[in-house]
Design a protein around this motif. Structure first.
Motif, PDB file in Angstrom:
ATOM      1  N   GLN A  67       0.834  -1.202   0.000  1.00 57.83           N
ATOM      2  CA  GLN A  67       0.000   0.000   0.000  1.00 57.83           C
ATOM      3  C   GLN A  67       0.871   1.256   0.000  1.00 57.83           C
ATOM      4  O   GLN A  67       0.583   2.219  -0.724  1.00 57.83           O
ATOM      5  CB  GLN A  67      -0.917  -0.019   1.231  1.00 57.83           C
ATOM      6  CG  GLN A  67      -1.933   1.091   1.268  1.00 57.83           C
ATOM      7  CD  GLN A  67      -2.791   1.020   2.527  1.00 57.83           C
ATOM      8  OE1 GLN A  67      -2.370   0.503   3.549  1.00 57.83           O
ATOM      9  NE2 GLN A  67      -3.991   1.550   2.425  1.00 57.83           N
ATOM     10  N   ASN A  68       1.934   1.265   0.791  1.00 61.17           N
ATOM     11  CA  ASN A  68       2.843   2.418   0.832  1.00 61.17           C
ATOM     12  C   ASN A  68       3.525   2.633  -0.514  1.00 61.17           C
ATOM     13  O   ASN A  68       3.713   3.774  -0.955  1.00 61.17           O
ATOM     14  CB  ASN A  68       3.885   2.252   1.934  1.00 61.17           C
ATOM     15  CG  ASN A  68       3.321   2.535   3.301  1.00 61.17           C
ATOM     16  OD1 ASN A  68       2.335   3.253   3.441  1.00 61.17           O
ATOM     17  ND2 ASN A  68       3.939   1.967   4.317  1.00 61.17           N
ATOM     18  N   ALA A  69       3.909   1.531  -1.169  1.00 63.19           N
ATOM     19  CA  ALA A  69       4.551   1.650  -2.483  1.00 63.19           C
ATOM     20  C   ALA A  69       3.581   2.255  -3.492  1.00 63.19           C
ATOM     21  O   ALA A  69       3.953   3.130  -4.283  1.00 63.19           O
ATOM     22  CB  ALA A  69       5.026   0.281  -2.954  1.00 63.19           C
ATOM     23  N   LYS A  70       2.337   1.813  -3.461  1.00 65.95           N
ATOM     24  CA  LYS A  70       1.320   2.363  -4.367  1.00 65.95           C
ATOM     25  C   LYS A  70       1.087   3.846  -4.082  1.00 65.95           C
ATOM     26  O   LYS A  70       0.970   4.656  -5.001  1.00 65.95           O
ATOM     27  CB  LYS A  70      -0.003   1.604  -4.227  1.00 65.95           C
ATOM     28  CG  LYS A  70       0.001   0.245  -4.855  1.00 65.95           C
ATOM     29  CD  LYS A  70      -1.358  -0.431  -4.696  1.00 65.95           C
ATOM     30  CE  LYS A  70      -1.380  -1.818  -5.293  1.00 65.95           C
ATOM     31  NZ  LYS A  70      -2.678  -2.483  -5.098  1.00 65.95           N
ATOM     32  N   ARG A  71       1.030   4.194  -2.806  1.00 61.84           N
ATOM     33  CA  ARG A  71       0.801   5.592  -2.418  1.00 61.84           C
ATOM     34  C   ARG A  71       1.951   6.473  -2.910  1.00 61.84           C
ATOM     35  O   ARG A  71       1.738   7.555  -3.451  1.00 61.84           O
ATOM     36  CB  ARG A  71       0.662   5.703  -0.904  1.00 61.84           C
ATOM     37  CG  ARG A  71       0.338   7.120  -0.435  1.00 61.84           C
ATOM     38  CD  ARG A  71       0.195   7.235   1.077  1.00 61.84           C
ATOM     39  NE  ARG A  71      -0.863   6.388   1.591  1.00 61.84           N
ATOM     40  CZ  ARG A  71      -0.688   5.425   2.513  1.00 61.84           C
ATOM     41  NH1 ARG A  71       0.506   5.196   3.017  1.00 61.84           N
ATOM     42  NH2 ARG A  71      -1.692   4.706   2.945  1.00 61.84           N
ATOM     43  N   LYS A  72       3.182   5.967  -2.737  1.00 57.69           N
ATOM     44  CA  LYS A  72       4.355   6.727  -3.172  1.00 57.69           C
ATOM     45  C   LYS A  72       4.348   6.919  -4.689  1.00 57.69           C
ATOM     46  O   LYS A  72       4.624   8.013  -5.189  1.00 57.69           O
ATOM     47  CB  LYS A  72       5.627   6.005  -2.741  1.00 57.69           C
ATOM     48  CG  LYS A  72       6.885   6.790  -2.958  1.00 57.69           C
ATOM     49  CD  LYS A  72       8.083   6.075  -2.366  1.00 57.69           C
ATOM     50  CE  LYS A  72       9.328   6.918  -2.531  1.00 57.69           C
ATOM     51  NZ  LYS A  72      10.494   6.251  -1.925  1.00 57.69           N
ATOM     52  N   LYS A  73       4.011   5.856  -5.424  1.00 51.47           N
ATOM     53  CA  LYS A  73       3.946   5.937  -6.880  1.00 51.47           C
ATOM     54  C   LYS A  73       2.880   6.939  -7.316  1.00 51.47           C
ATOM     55  O   LYS A  73       3.100   7.757  -8.214  1.00 51.47           O
ATOM     56  CB  LYS A  73       3.640   4.553  -7.457  1.00 51.47           C
ATOM     57  CG  LYS A  73       3.639   4.494  -8.957  1.00 51.47           C
ATOM     58  CD  LYS A  73       3.363   3.089  -9.448  1.00 51.47           C
ATOM     59  CE  LYS A  73       3.280   3.045 -10.968  1.00 51.47           C
ATOM     60  NZ  LYS A  73       2.939   1.701 -11.448  1.00 51.47           N
ATOM     61  N   MET A  74       1.734   6.908  -6.653  1.00 47.20           N
ATOM     62  CA  MET A  74       0.650   7.824  -6.987  1.00 47.20           C
ATOM     63  C   MET A  74       1.064   9.273  -6.713  1.00 47.20           C
ATOM     64  O   MET A  74       0.785  10.174  -7.512  1.00 47.20           O
ATOM     65  CB  MET A  74      -0.611   7.471  -6.183  1.00 47.20           C
ATOM     66  CG  MET A  74      -1.853   8.198  -6.626  1.00 47.20           C
ATOM     67  SD  MET A  74      -3.380   7.544  -5.903  1.00 47.20           S
ATOM     68  CE  MET A  74      -3.024   7.584  -4.178  1.00 47.20           C
ATOM     69  N   MET A  75       1.756   9.510  -5.597  1.00 48.26           N
ATOM     70  CA  MET A  75       2.205  10.861  -5.266  1.00 48.26           C
ATOM     71  C   MET A  75       3.199  11.373  -6.309  1.00 48.26           C
ATOM     72  O   MET A  75       3.151  12.536  -6.698  1.00 48.26           O
ATOM     73  CB  MET A  75       2.851  10.875  -3.874  1.00 48.26           C
ATOM     74  CG  MET A  75       1.894  10.586  -2.744  1.00 48.26           C
ATOM     75  SD  MET A  75       0.751  11.922  -2.464  1.00 48.26           S
ATOM     76  CE  MET A  75       1.803  13.019  -1.564  1.00 48.26           C
ATOM     77  N   ASN A  76       4.090  10.492  -6.774  1.00 51.68           N
ATOM     78  CA  ASN A  76       5.047  10.883  -7.808  1.00 51.68           C
ATOM     79  C   ASN A  76       4.331  11.220  -9.114  1.00 51.68           C
ATOM     80  O   ASN A  76       4.717  12.169  -9.803  1.00 51.68           O
ATOM     81  CB  ASN A  76       6.082   9.782  -8.041  1.00 51.68           C
ATOM     82  CG  ASN A  76       7.059   9.665  -6.888  1.00 51.68           C
ATOM     83  OD1 ASN A  76       7.265  10.611  -6.137  1.00 51.68           O
ATOM     84  ND2 ASN A  76       7.640   8.500  -6.740  1.00 51.68           N
ATOM     85  N   ASN A  77       3.301  10.453  -9.451  1.00 47.65           N
ATOM     86  CA  ASN A  77       2.517  10.739 -10.654  1.00 47.65           C
ATOM     87  C   ASN A  77       1.834  12.094 -10.549  1.00 47.65           C
ATOM     88  O   ASN A  77       1.778  12.851 -11.521  1.00 47.65           O
ATOM     89  CB  ASN A  77       1.480   9.645 -10.908  1.00 47.65           C
ATOM     90  CG  ASN A  77       2.096   8.356 -11.396  1.00 47.65           C
ATOM     91  OD1 ASN A  77       3.230   8.347 -11.870  1.00 47.65           O
ATOM     92  ND2 ASN A  77       1.363   7.267 -11.273  1.00 47.65           N
ATOM     93  N   VAL A  78       1.301  12.394  -9.365  1.00 49.83           N
ATOM     94  CA  VAL A  78       0.625  13.676  -9.164  1.00 49.83           C
ATOM     95  C   VAL A  78       1.619  14.823  -9.325  1.00 49.83           C
ATOM     96  O   VAL A  78       1.331  15.828  -9.978  1.00 49.83           O
ATOM     97  CB  VAL A  78      -0.057  13.720  -7.773  1.00 49.83           C
ATOM     98  CG1 VAL A  78      -0.492  15.121  -7.412  1.00 49.83           C
ATOM     99  CG2 VAL A  78      -1.242  12.769  -7.741  1.00 49.83           C
ATOM    100  N   LYS A  79       2.815  14.673  -8.753  1.00 41.99           N
ATOM    101  CA  LYS A  79       3.843  15.711  -8.873  1.00 41.99           C
ATOM    102  C   LYS A  79       4.241  15.913 -10.332  1.00 41.99           C
ATOM    103  O   LYS A  79       4.378  17.049 -10.798  1.00 41.99           O
ATOM    104  CB  LYS A  79       5.074  15.351  -8.044  1.00 41.99           C
ATOM    105  CG  LYS A  79       4.875  15.508  -6.559  1.00 41.99           C
ATOM    106  CD  LYS A  79       6.121  15.137  -5.790  1.00 41.99           C
ATOM    107  CE  LYS A  79       5.876  15.213  -4.292  1.00 41.99           C
ATOM    108  NZ  LYS A  79       7.065  14.788  -3.526  1.00 41.99           N
TER     109      LYS A  79
END
Length: 148
Positions: A67-79
């Motif tokens: 879940q943390n890996a997915k959250r981090k990936k999503m945050m990078n996509n948003v940035k």
């Protein structure tokens, strides 16, 4: 005598109010924790609340890591998306500015100086009106988002 009592009460009230503010401002600031620390705390809390066994802890830990890996990936996509939008917006603004300057040059060649000044004034008024409308829309959106 009455004025003296009222003044004393007023001073006491102001002093008390000022002291309350100081106490609020001296609150310790919260520390930022790393995602790993957050995951550990979450696992500890779930373990104590749900009485998890060691095997269950390992399985839950794997899920939390995923879940943390997915959250981090999503945050990078948003940035990345935000940066792309900034670049597109800047390019669009530059292109619009160039178009406006071309238009001004053409109009200056056609119109007399008085007509050109009047035309330019009208263009500025239109631009200001459009900007004002955009700000109003943004304020309405922000109010609407705050209510939800």
């Amino acid at each position: 005598m009455k004025k003296l009592i009222i003044a004393a009460l007023l001073v006491a009230g102001i002093t008390t109010y000022a002291q309350e503010k100081k106490e609020l401002s001296t609150k310790p600031k919260m520390e930022r924790i790393t995602p790993e620390q957050r995951q550990e705390r979450q696992l500890e809390k779930m373990t104590s609340e749900l009485s998890l066994g060691t095997k269950q802890q390992q399985q839950v830990n794997e899920i939390l890591t995923e879940q943390n890996a997915k959250r981090k990936k999503m945050m990078n996509n948003v940035k990345a998306t935000k940066q792309e939008m900034k670049i597109k917006r800047a390019e669009s603004k530059k292109r619009m500015q160039e178009e406006r300057l071309l238009m001004e040059g053409k109009m200056k060649a056609i119109l007399s100086p008085e007509q050109f000044d009047a035309w330019k004034t009208n263009q500025e008024k239109k631009r200001e009106k459009t900007e004002r409308r955009m700000k109003e829309r943004m304020q309405k959106r922000m109010k609407g988002e705050m209510k939800n």
